[in-house]
Motif scaffolding. Sequence first.
Motif, PDB file in Angstrom:
ATOM      1  N   GLN A 127      29.397  45.194 -13.239  1.00  9.87           N
ATOM      2  CA  GLN A 127      28.636  45.150 -14.483  1.00  9.87           C
ATOM      3  C   GLN A 127      27.167  44.998 -14.154  1.00  9.87           C
ATOM      4  OE1 GLN A 127      30.080  42.517 -17.681  1.00  9.87           O
ATOM      5  NE2 GLN A 127      27.984  41.758 -17.823  1.00  9.87           N
ATOM      6  N   LYS A 128      26.314  45.777 -14.837  1.00 12.29           N
ATOM      7  CA  LYS A 128      24.870  45.653 -14.612  1.00 12.29           C
ATOM      8  C   LYS A 128      24.283  44.658 -15.609  1.00 12.29           C
ATOM      9  CE  LYS A 128      23.881  50.211 -14.230  1.00 12.29           C
ATOM     10  NZ  LYS A 128      23.111  51.428 -13.841  1.00 12.29           N
ATOM     11  N   SER A 129      23.387  45.075 -16.452  1.00 15.08           N
ATOM     12  CA  SER A 129      22.645  44.145 -17.299  1.00 15.08           C
ATOM     13  C   SER A 129      23.391  43.720 -18.552  1.00 15.08           C
ATOM     14  CB  SER A 129      21.303  44.759 -17.691  1.00 15.08           C
ATOM     15  OG  SER A 129      21.520  45.983 -18.383  1.00 15.08           O
ATOM     16  N   ALA A 130      24.428  44.454 -18.928  1.00 15.81           N
ATOM     17  CA  ALA A 130      25.152  44.149 -20.155  1.00 15.81           C
ATOM     18  C   ALA A 130      26.617  44.531 -19.961  1.00 15.81           C
ATOM     19  CB  ALA A 130      24.546  44.923 -21.334  1.00 15.81           C
ATOM     20  N   PRO A 131      27.521  43.962 -20.777  1.00 21.62           N
ATOM     21  CA  PRO A 131      28.951  44.228 -20.602  1.00 21.62           C
ATOM     22  C   PRO A 131      29.316  45.707 -20.650  1.00 21.62           C
ATOM     23  CG  PRO A 131      28.627  42.363 -22.068  1.00 21.62           C
ATOM     24  CD  PRO A 131      27.264  42.958 -21.816  1.00 21.62           C
ATOM     25  N   HIS A 132      28.576  46.501 -21.435  1.00 26.82           N
ATOM     26  CA  HIS A 132      28.894  47.919 -21.570  1.00 26.82           C
ATOM     27  C   HIS A 132      28.227  48.768 -20.486  1.00 26.82           C
ATOM     28  CE1 HIS A 132      25.242  47.171 -24.042  1.00 26.82           C
ATOM     29  NE2 HIS A 132      24.819  48.231 -23.380  1.00 26.82           N
ATOM     30  N   ASP A 133      27.400  48.157 -19.637  1.00 25.10           N
ATOM     31  CA  ASP A 133      26.620  48.880 -18.634  1.00 25.10           C
ATOM     32  C   ASP A 133      27.269  48.707 -17.269  1.00 25.10           C
ATOM     33  OD1 ASP A 133      24.658  50.384 -17.508  1.00 25.10           O
ATOM     34  OD2 ASP A 133      23.051  48.904 -17.739  1.00 25.10           O
ATOM     35  N   LEU A 134      28.044  49.707 -16.871  1.00 23.26           N
ATOM     36  CA  LEU A 134      28.832  49.607 -15.654  1.00 23.26           C
ATOM     37  C   LEU A 134      28.287  50.512 -14.557  1.00 23.26           C
ATOM     38  CD1 LEU A 134      32.415  49.776 -17.247  1.00 23.26           C
ATOM     39  CD2 LEU A 134      31.112  47.726 -16.659  1.00 23.26           C
ATOM     40  N   VAL A 135      28.582  50.156 -13.327  1.00 20.38           N
ATOM     41  CA  VAL A 135      28.284  51.002 -12.180  1.00 20.38           C
ATOM     42  C   VAL A 135      29.464  50.916 -11.226  1.00 20.38           C
ATOM     43  CG1 VAL A 135      27.079  49.147 -10.928  1.00 20.38           C
ATOM     44  CG2 VAL A 135      26.583  51.546 -10.388  1.00 20.38           C
ATOM     45  N   THR A 136      29.766  52.015 -10.575  1.00 24.05           N
ATOM     46  CA  THR A 136      30.882  52.041  -9.638  1.00 24.05           C
ATOM     47  C   THR A 136      30.411  52.508  -8.270  1.00 24.05           C
ATOM     48  OG1 THR A 136      31.559  54.362  -9.919  1.00 24.05           O
ATOM     49  CG2 THR A 136      32.327  52.772 -11.585  1.00 24.05           C
ATOM     50  N   VAL A 137      31.298  52.385  -7.308  1.00 29.05           N
ATOM     51  CA  VAL A 137      30.975  52.863  -5.967  1.00 29.05           C
ATOM     52  C   VAL A 137      30.719  54.372  -5.999  1.00 29.05           C
ATOM     53  CG1 VAL A 137      33.411  53.209  -5.350  1.00 29.05           C
ATOM     54  CG2 VAL A 137      31.714  52.814  -3.545  1.00 29.05           C
ATOM     55  N   ALA A 138      31.355  55.088  -6.922  1.00 27.28           N
ATOM     56  CA  ALA A 138      31.141  56.536  -7.037  1.00 27.28           C
ATOM     57  C   ALA A 138      29.712  56.833  -7.473  1.00 27.28           C
ATOM     58  CB  ALA A 138      32.134  57.139  -8.020  1.00 27.28           C
ATOM     59  N   ASP A 139      29.194  56.071  -8.453  1.00 23.89           N
ATOM     60  CA  ASP A 139      27.800  56.238  -8.881  1.00 23.89           C
ATOM     61  C   ASP A 139      26.850  56.082  -7.694  1.00 23.89           C
ATOM     62  OD1 ASP A 139      27.632  55.701 -12.230  1.00 23.89           O
ATOM     63  OD2 ASP A 139      29.392  54.912 -11.215  1.00 23.89           O
ATOM     64  N   LYS A 140      27.032  54.992  -6.969  1.00 23.56           N
ATOM     65  CA  LYS A 140      26.111  54.663  -5.886  1.00 23.56           C
ATOM     66  C   LYS A 140      26.157  55.689  -4.758  1.00 23.56           C
ATOM     67  CE  LYS A 140      26.240  49.667  -6.727  1.00 23.56           C
ATOM     68  NZ  LYS A 140      26.606  48.343  -6.159  1.00 23.56           N
ATOM     69  N   ARG A 141      27.350  56.047  -4.354  1.00 28.48           N
ATOM     70  CA  ARG A 141      27.462  56.952  -3.201  1.00 28.48           C
ATOM     71  C   ARG A 141      27.093  58.383  -3.564  1.00 28.48           C
ATOM     72  NH1 ARG A 141      32.697  54.619   0.209  1.00 28.48           N
ATOM     73  NH2 ARG A 141      31.777  52.553   0.574  1.00 28.48           N
ATOM     74  N   ALA A 142      27.406  58.805  -4.775  1.00 25.88           N
ATOM     75  CA  ALA A 142      26.994  60.151  -5.188  1.00 25.88           C
ATOM     76  C   ALA A 142      25.478  60.238  -5.269  1.00 25.88           C
ATOM     77  CB  ALA A 142      27.622  60.504  -6.530  1.00 25.88           C
ATOM     78  N   GLU A 143      24.825  59.179  -5.778  1.00 23.58           N
ATOM     79  CA  GLU A 143      23.367  59.201  -5.826  1.00 23.58           C
ATOM     80  C   GLU A 143      22.771  59.207  -4.424  1.00 23.58           C
ATOM     81  OE1 GLU A 143      21.262  57.076  -8.905  1.00 23.58           O
ATOM     82  OE2 GLU A 143      19.853  56.301  -7.415  1.00 23.58           O
ATOM     83  N   GLU A 144      23.349  58.454  -3.509  1.00 23.55           N
ATOM     84  CA  GLU A 144      22.869  58.473  -2.126  1.00 23.55           C
ATOM     85  C   GLU A 144      22.983  59.874  -1.530  1.00 23.55           C
ATOM     86  OE1 GLU A 144      25.319  55.558  -0.286  1.00 23.55           O
ATOM     87  OE2 GLU A 144      24.256  53.849  -1.184  1.00 23.55           O
ATOM     88  N   TYR A 145      24.082  60.549  -1.821  1.00 28.47           N
ATOM     89  CA  TYR A 145      24.290  61.914  -1.328  1.00 28.47           C
ATOM     90  C   TYR A 145      23.207  62.848  -1.876  1.00 28.47           C
ATOM     91  CZ  TYR A 145      27.057  66.085  -0.070  1.00 28.47           C
ATOM     92  OH  TYR A 145      27.505  67.267   0.466  1.00 28.47           O
ATOM     93  N   LEU A 146      22.992  62.805  -3.185  1.00 29.54           N
ATOM     94  CA  LEU A 146      22.000  63.678  -3.811  1.00 29.54           C
ATOM     95  C   LEU A 146      20.582  63.351  -3.354  1.00 29.54           C
ATOM     96  CD1 LEU A 146      23.547  63.612  -7.387  1.00 29.54           C
ATOM     97  CD2 LEU A 146      23.496  65.595  -5.857  1.00 29.54           C
ATOM     98  N   THR A 147      20.306  62.068  -3.166  1.00 29.47           N
ATOM     99  CA  THR A 147      18.976  61.646  -2.717  1.00 29.47           C
ATOM    100  C   THR A 147      18.699  62.103  -1.295  1.00 29.47           C
ATOM    101  OG1 THR A 147      19.048  59.730  -4.194  1.00 29.47           O
ATOM    102  CG2 THR A 147      17.485  59.629  -2.375  1.00 29.47           C
ATOM    103  N   ARG A 148      19.730  62.207  -0.514  1.00 28.27           N
ATOM    104  CA  ARG A 148      19.582  62.690   0.860  1.00 28.27           C
ATOM    105  C   ARG A 148      19.392  64.207   0.921  1.00 28.27           C
ATOM    106  NH1 ARG A 148      24.063  60.847   2.392  1.00 28.27           N
ATOM    107  NH2 ARG A 148      25.322  62.732   2.336  1.00 28.27           N
ATOM    108  N   GLU A 149      20.098  64.933   0.071  1.00 31.39           N
ATOM    109  CA  GLU A 149      20.143  66.392   0.194  1.00 31.39           C
ATOM    110  C   GLU A 149      19.090  67.134  -0.626  1.00 31.39           C
ATOM    111  OE1 GLU A 149      22.135  68.063   2.258  1.00 31.39           O
ATOM    112  OE2 GLU A 149      23.034  66.205   3.007  1.00 31.39           O
ATOM    113  N   LEU A 150      18.784  66.678  -1.825  1.00 29.94           N
ATOM    114  CA  LEU A 150      17.913  67.460  -2.713  1.00 29.94           C
ATOM    115  C   LEU A 150      16.485  67.620  -2.201  1.00 29.94           C
ATOM    116  CD1 LEU A 150      19.135  66.199  -6.207  1.00 29.94           C
ATOM    117  CD2 LEU A 150      19.521  68.465  -5.198  1.00 29.94           C
TER     118      LEU A 150
END
Length: 287
Positions: free
Chosen positions: A51-74
């Motif tokens: 959970q991030k800043s609020a109960p409805h605001d979630l993040v998963t390992v998929a969010d984090k790793r996919a962003e790392e992938y895109l940040t590396r490649e784009l």
Amino acid sequence: MIETITESIDDFLSRHVTDRLATDVERIVRAAAAAEITPRFRQLAAHEIEQKSAPHDLVTVADKRAEEYLTRELPALLPGSVVVGEEAVAADPTTYEALRGSAPVWIVDPVDGTRQFVHGDPGFCTLVALALDGVVLASWTYAPALGEMAVAVRGRGARLDGELLVAGSPAPGEDLRIATSHPDYTTDDQKRALLGLRADGFAPRPCGSAGLEYLAVARGALDATAFSWELAWDHAAGLLLVEEAGGAHLTGAGVPFAVTGGNVLPFTAARDAATARRVAGALSAGA
């Protein structure tokens, strides 16, 4: 100054936003999803959801790793470009300022619709947009669980799986179908504005993934959106998709939405300019 910026953007579009670039970005987005998102769909363990800043605001390992992938490649596709990603900004809010800088910016939402993703609903997508001087030049909307890829390039149209998207206009005499911000995401003033849509001629409903709602507008399956937040990664890709399909967007100030921020909210994106004006007017009346 405006003419100089416009010429610079036109030149950048012609020299850098090529068919080859669009294809390469699509390949990278698909690869990121295949490597980091799809294998975790309906397979997440409890410790992989936070959970991030609020109960409805979630993040998963998929969010984090996919962003790392895109940040590396784009950035490798466009030397000198930078990435503004949802999870990186959550860790360091100052990185959001790159949207107002002079470098080309990749705006990334690795999993738009994380709540849907967590609950095993296929209504989520990966969003990537390329912007320069606050102008969105190209965008990619990929829904891996639905097998859909939408691509838009400024001045060159929008396509879904290669087929041209045309938003068209709402059917005369029918209530406008509108996806609206969930009450959890709205201030009291914004709630009052959204009440303007609780009137004859409108059929509002809570939104799902913002990226997929924009795609629905661009393909004519939804008449408009009415959103009350302005984080660029949720809107940049979809707004260009709607524009290039023939639609329009307006803020509460009666001007198009700016990805650099400072917008009067709520704002709308719609299938055509007349519908955008009608929805914006109803929001103003509610306020």
